[in-house]
Design a protein around this motif. Structure first.
Motif, PDB file in Angstrom:
ATOM      1  N   SER A  72      11.966  -2.321  -7.658  1.00 19.48           N
ATOM      2  CA  SER A  72      11.104  -2.372  -6.433  1.00 19.48           C
ATOM      3  C   SER A  72      10.155  -3.763  -6.249  1.00 19.48           C
ATOM      4  CB  SER A  72      10.339  -1.126  -6.371  1.00 19.48           C
ATOM      5  OG  SER A  72       9.740  -1.019  -5.098  1.00 19.48           O
ATOM      6  N   ASP A  73      10.319  -4.301  -5.504  1.00 12.51           N
ATOM      7  CA  ASP A  73       9.571  -5.696  -5.230  1.00 12.51           C
ATOM      8  C   ASP A  73       9.320  -5.791  -3.848  1.00 12.51           C
ATOM      9  OD1 ASP A  73       8.315  -8.004  -5.846  1.00 12.51           O
ATOM     10  OD2 ASP A  73       9.766  -9.121  -6.538  1.00 12.51           O
ATOM     11  N   VAL A  74       8.161  -5.251  -3.421  1.00 15.09           N
ATOM     12  CA  VAL A  74       7.650  -5.393  -2.205  1.00 15.09           C
ATOM     13  C   VAL A  74       7.283  -6.769  -1.803  1.00 15.09           C
ATOM     14  CG1 VAL A  74       5.254  -4.894  -2.339  1.00 15.09           C
ATOM     15  CG2 VAL A  74       6.491  -4.235  -0.213  1.00 15.09           C
ATOM     16  N   LEU A  75       6.929  -7.398  -2.782  1.00 11.23           N
ATOM     17  CA  LEU A  75       6.435  -8.917  -2.456  1.00 11.23           C
ATOM     18  C   LEU A  75       7.603  -9.920  -1.898  1.00 11.23           C
ATOM     19  CD1 LEU A  75       4.386  -9.571  -5.853  1.00 11.23           C
ATOM     20  CD2 LEU A  75       3.521  -9.204  -3.741  1.00 11.23           C
ATOM     21  N   THR A  76       8.785  -9.570  -2.142  1.00 14.32           N
ATOM     22  CA  THR A  76       9.885 -10.317  -1.385  1.00 14.32           C
ATOM     23  C   THR A  76      10.298 -10.064  -0.025  1.00 14.32           C
ATOM     24  OG1 THR A  76      11.520  -9.372  -2.771  1.00 14.32           O
ATOM     25  CG2 THR A  76      10.470 -11.102  -3.920  1.00 14.32           C
ATOM     26  N   ALA A  77       9.630  -8.960   0.409  1.00 11.54           N
ATOM     27  CA  ALA A  77      10.308  -8.305   1.578  1.00 11.54           C
ATOM     28  C   ALA A  77       9.494  -9.059   2.768  1.00 11.54           C
ATOM     29  CB  ALA A  77       9.799  -6.728   1.591  1.00 11.54           C
ATOM     30  N   SER A  78      10.129  -9.109   3.826  1.00  7.93           N
ATOM     31  CA  SER A  78       9.684  -9.728   5.231  1.00  7.93           C
ATOM     32  C   SER A  78       8.640  -8.614   5.625  1.00  7.93           C
ATOM     33  CB  SER A  78      10.875  -9.861   6.073  1.00  7.93           C
ATOM     34  OG  SER A  78      10.471 -10.265   7.330  1.00  7.93           O
ATOM     35  N   GLY A  79       7.567  -9.302   6.225  1.00 10.63           N
ATOM     36  CA  GLY A  79       6.579  -8.369   6.668  1.00 10.63           C
ATOM     37  C   GLY A  79       5.564  -7.950   5.858  1.00 10.63           C
ATOM     38  N   VAL A  80       5.511  -8.192   4.511  1.00 12.59           N
ATOM     39  CA  VAL A  80       4.560  -7.818   3.383  1.00 12.59           C
ATOM     40  C   VAL A  80       3.202  -8.673   3.566  1.00 12.59           C
ATOM     41  CG1 VAL A  80       5.176  -9.393   1.752  1.00 12.59           C
ATOM     42  CG2 VAL A  80       4.038  -7.124   1.092  1.00 12.59           C
ATOM     43  N   VAL A  81       3.125  -9.706   4.129  1.00 15.03           N
ATOM     44  CA  VAL A  81       1.987 -10.515   4.541  1.00 15.03           C
ATOM     45  C   VAL A  81       1.301  -9.884   5.678  1.00 15.03           C
ATOM     46  CG1 VAL A  81       0.977 -12.818   5.032  1.00 15.03           C
ATOM     47  CG2 VAL A  81       2.752 -12.538   3.509  1.00 15.03           C
ATOM     48  N   ARG A  82       0.206  -9.320   5.958  1.00 15.20           N
ATOM     49  CA  ARG A  82      -0.445  -8.550   6.911  1.00 15.20           C
ATOM     50  C   ARG A  82      -1.718  -7.993   6.331  1.00 15.20           C
ATOM     51  NH1 ARG A  82       2.411  -2.807   7.174  1.00 15.20           N
ATOM     52  NH2 ARG A  82       2.290  -1.948   4.763  1.00 15.20           N
ATOM     53  N   SER A  83      -2.295  -7.788   7.389  1.00 13.01           N
ATOM     54  CA  SER A  83      -3.781  -7.353   7.250  1.00 13.01           C
ATOM     55  C   SER A  83      -3.799  -5.764   7.367  1.00 13.01           C
ATOM     56  CB  SER A  83      -4.729  -8.008   8.328  1.00 13.01           C
ATOM     57  OG  SER A  83      -6.257  -7.626   8.033  1.00 13.01           O
ATOM     58  N   ASP A  84      -3.240  -5.266   8.265  1.00 13.30           N
ATOM     59  CA  ASP A  84      -3.314  -3.881   8.630  1.00 13.30           C
ATOM     60  C   ASP A  84      -2.345  -3.157   7.753  1.00 13.30           C
ATOM     61  OD1 ASP A  84      -3.044  -1.091   9.500  1.00 13.30           O
ATOM     62  OD2 ASP A  84      -3.711  -1.601  11.607  1.00 13.30           O
ATOM     63  N   ILE A  85      -2.548  -2.565   6.864  1.00 10.81           N
ATOM     64  CA  ILE A  85      -1.329  -2.013   5.781  1.00 10.81           C
ATOM     65  C   ILE A  85      -0.936  -0.657   5.936  1.00 10.81           C
ATOM     66  CG2 ILE A  85      -1.967  -3.831   4.269  1.00 10.81           C
ATOM     67  CD1 ILE A  85      -3.242  -1.767   2.300  1.00 10.81           C
ATOM     68  N   ARG A  86      -1.531   0.226   7.004  1.00  9.85           N
ATOM     69  CA  ARG A  86      -1.351   1.640   7.141  1.00  9.85           C
ATOM     70  C   ARG A  86       0.016   1.878   7.469  1.00  9.85           C
ATOM     71  NH1 ARG A  86      -6.332   2.667  11.269  1.00  9.85           N
ATOM     72  NH2 ARG A  86      -5.258   0.750  12.181  1.00  9.85           N
ATOM     73  N   ALA A  87       0.835   1.081   8.149  1.00 10.12           N
ATOM     74  CA  ALA A  87       2.173   1.302   8.630  1.00 10.12           C
ATOM     75  C   ALA A  87       3.321   0.850   7.485  1.00 10.12           C
ATOM     76  CB  ALA A  87       2.625   0.837  10.268  1.00 10.12           C
ATOM     77  N   SER A  88       4.459   1.752   7.386  1.00 13.87           N
ATOM     78  CA  SER A  88       5.404   1.210   6.531  1.00 13.87           C
ATOM     79  C   SER A  88       6.187   0.326   7.497  1.00 13.87           C
ATOM     80  CB  SER A  88       6.430   2.248   6.300  1.00 13.87           C
ATOM     81  OG  SER A  88       5.948   3.498   5.645  1.00 13.87           O
ATOM     82  N   PHE A  89       6.607  -0.564   6.611  1.00 11.56           N
ATOM     83  CA  PHE A  89       7.298  -1.716   7.339  1.00 11.56           C
ATOM     84  C   PHE A  89       8.833  -2.113   7.091  1.00 11.56           C
ATOM     85  CE2 PHE A  89       5.597  -3.422   3.675  1.00 11.56           C
ATOM     86  CZ  PHE A  89       6.095  -4.538   3.161  1.00 11.56           C
ATOM     87  N   ILE A  90       9.694  -1.705   5.924  1.00 10.09           N
ATOM     88  CA  ILE A  90      10.722  -1.905   5.496  1.00 10.09           C
ATOM     89  C   ILE A  90      11.828  -1.283   6.239  1.00 10.09           C
ATOM     90  CG2 ILE A  90      12.287  -2.283   3.494  1.00 10.09           C
ATOM     91  CD1 ILE A  90       9.646  -2.484   1.765  1.00 10.09           C
ATOM     92  N   SER A  91      12.009   0.159   5.966  1.00 13.01           N
ATOM     93  CA  SER A  91      12.987   1.024   6.583  1.00 13.01           C
ATOM     94  C   SER A  91      12.309   2.025   7.594  1.00 13.01           C
ATOM     95  CB  SER A  91      13.803   1.480   5.461  1.00 13.01           C
ATOM     96  OG  SER A  91      13.320   2.308   4.663  1.00 13.01           O
ATOM     97  N   SER A  92      11.003   2.079   7.676  1.00 10.92           N
ATOM     98  CA  SER A  92      10.381   3.130   8.309  1.00 10.92           C
ATOM     99  C   SER A  92       9.076   2.357   9.049  1.00 10.92           C
ATOM    100  CB  SER A  92       9.740   4.249   7.512  1.00 10.92           C
ATOM    101  OG  SER A  92       9.119   4.923   7.849  1.00 10.92           O
ATOM    102  N   THR A  93       8.637   2.998  10.156  1.00 13.38           N
ATOM    103  CA  THR A  93       7.448   2.785  10.800  1.00 13.38           C
ATOM    104  C   THR A  93       6.389   3.885  10.483  1.00 13.38           C
ATOM    105  OG1 THR A  93       8.245   3.406  12.801  1.00 13.38           O
ATOM    106  CG2 THR A  93       8.745   0.985  12.349  1.00 13.38           C
ATOM    107  N   THR A  94       6.267   4.614   9.569  1.00 11.68           N
ATOM    108  CA  THR A  94       5.606   5.661   9.611  1.00 11.68           C
ATOM    109  C   THR A  94       4.101   5.236   9.159  1.00 11.68           C
ATOM    110  OG1 THR A  94       7.144   7.358   8.540  1.00 11.68           O
ATOM    111  CG2 THR A  94       4.773   7.831   8.157  1.00 11.68           C
TER     112      THR A  94
END
Length: 307
Positions: A115-137
């Motif tokens: 698992s490497d979230v560092l290579t996922a698109s969208g990981v650079v963000r200030s508000d980290i409360r929402a999921s951003f890979i396969s969910s928007t929870t």
């Protein structure tokens, strides 16, 4: 032509008109010698710390009062001190701590895959409360704004701009996205430090799970381009949340019921990560915090890195 030296004894046997300039020169010489005698002390007094000196340096920052047995005594009411990178206090080099079993930084596996979230698109963000890979929870919990100021303990606490900081932590139930809640990717994110060495994350107050003091994980990288795996990190460490704020959140907010019992059974001294740190290190690694359960909390810490 005879040349007079201000630092030699004046000639005698001349007229008053000739002696007056020499008397003035002698007085000037005495004043200069007096200044030179005091000079080294004045120079030393005007110099700030520039080296690492056991992990501390005397120039910038944000610190909070902490003890090894109970955290800060005023975590819910203390206000954040200046975090602009200006010279106004002292900075402490952060100790290296484990990235734990849930880093999602490419250094371990989850459900049989790396698992490497560092290579996922969208990981650079200030508000980290929402999921951003396969969910928007969106992770629910007490609002927490975290400002980190990255400084160089080898350069009089000068701010470090252009560095990437990755933070992650558990949710209010004590679970980690991509691991114990594998479908979610919330409460993880990367920011790049600005000219003041600062990044700010909007998140929630993490739970206290069994066996650990409430904490936030972080990794520091030399640049965004190098933040692709935890193996490239210049620093892997953790922040210890203030005791008073933890007590207020866990007893006063919904969703944190399990944290009440877990928190009552742990101290900084018994924690397997923070327990061997000095009081100075713990003070630096415990963010200052102000706010309330209803309004949310604003926290700040100065992260010392020896570059």
């Amino acid at each position: 032509m005879h040349k007079h030296n201000l630092f030699s004894a004046p000639d005698h046997g001349h007229s008053l008109g000739e002696d007056l300039p020499r008397m003035a020169a002698l007085a000037q010489r005495r004043r200069l010698l007096s200044w030179l005698a005091a000079g080294p002390a004045l120079v030393l007094a005007g110099c700030g710390g520039g080296g690492d000196d056991g992990g501390t340096s005397s120039t910038t920052t944000t610190t909070s009062s902490t003890t090894a047995s109970g955290g800060t005594g005023s975590g819910s009411s203390s206000s954040a001190s200046d975090t602009s990178g200006s010279s106004s206090g002292s900075c402490t080099r952060y100790t290296t701590e484990t990235n734990g079993p849930y880093p999602a930084d490419g250094t371990n596996s989850s459900s049989g895959s790396t698992s490497d979230v560092l290579t996922a698109s969208g990981v650079v963000r200030s508000d980290i409360r929402a999921s951003f890979i396969s969910s928007t929870t969106v992770a629910q919990g007490v609002l927490l704004t975290l400002t980190l100021t990255l400084v160089n303990t080898n350069a009089s606490c000068a701010p470090l701009s252009g560095y990437a900081i990755y933070v992650w932590h558990c949710d209010r139930a004590g679970l980690y996205s991509l691991y114990t809640v594998p479908a979610e990717s919330y409460l993880r994110g990367v920011q790049v430090t600005d000219a003041n060495g600062q990044v700010t994350f909007t998140t929630i107050f993490p739970a206290c799970y069994a066996g650990r003091w409430p904490h936030i994980h972080m990794e520091v990288f030399s640049s965004l381009s190098t933040a692709t795996t935890g193996r490239n990190a210049l620093l892997v460490s953790q922040l210890a949340l203030p005791s008073a704020a933890c007590s207020a959140v866990y007893s006063g907010a919904s969703g944190y019921s399990a944290s009440v019992s877990n928190f009552s059974q742990i101290t900084l001294a018994s924690d397997n990560v923070f327990g061997d740190n000095s009081s100075t290190e713990l003070a630096a690694m415990t963010p200052s915090m102000s706010g309330s359960v209803s309004a949310g909390y604003a926290s700040a810490a100065t992260v010392g890195l020896a570059v």
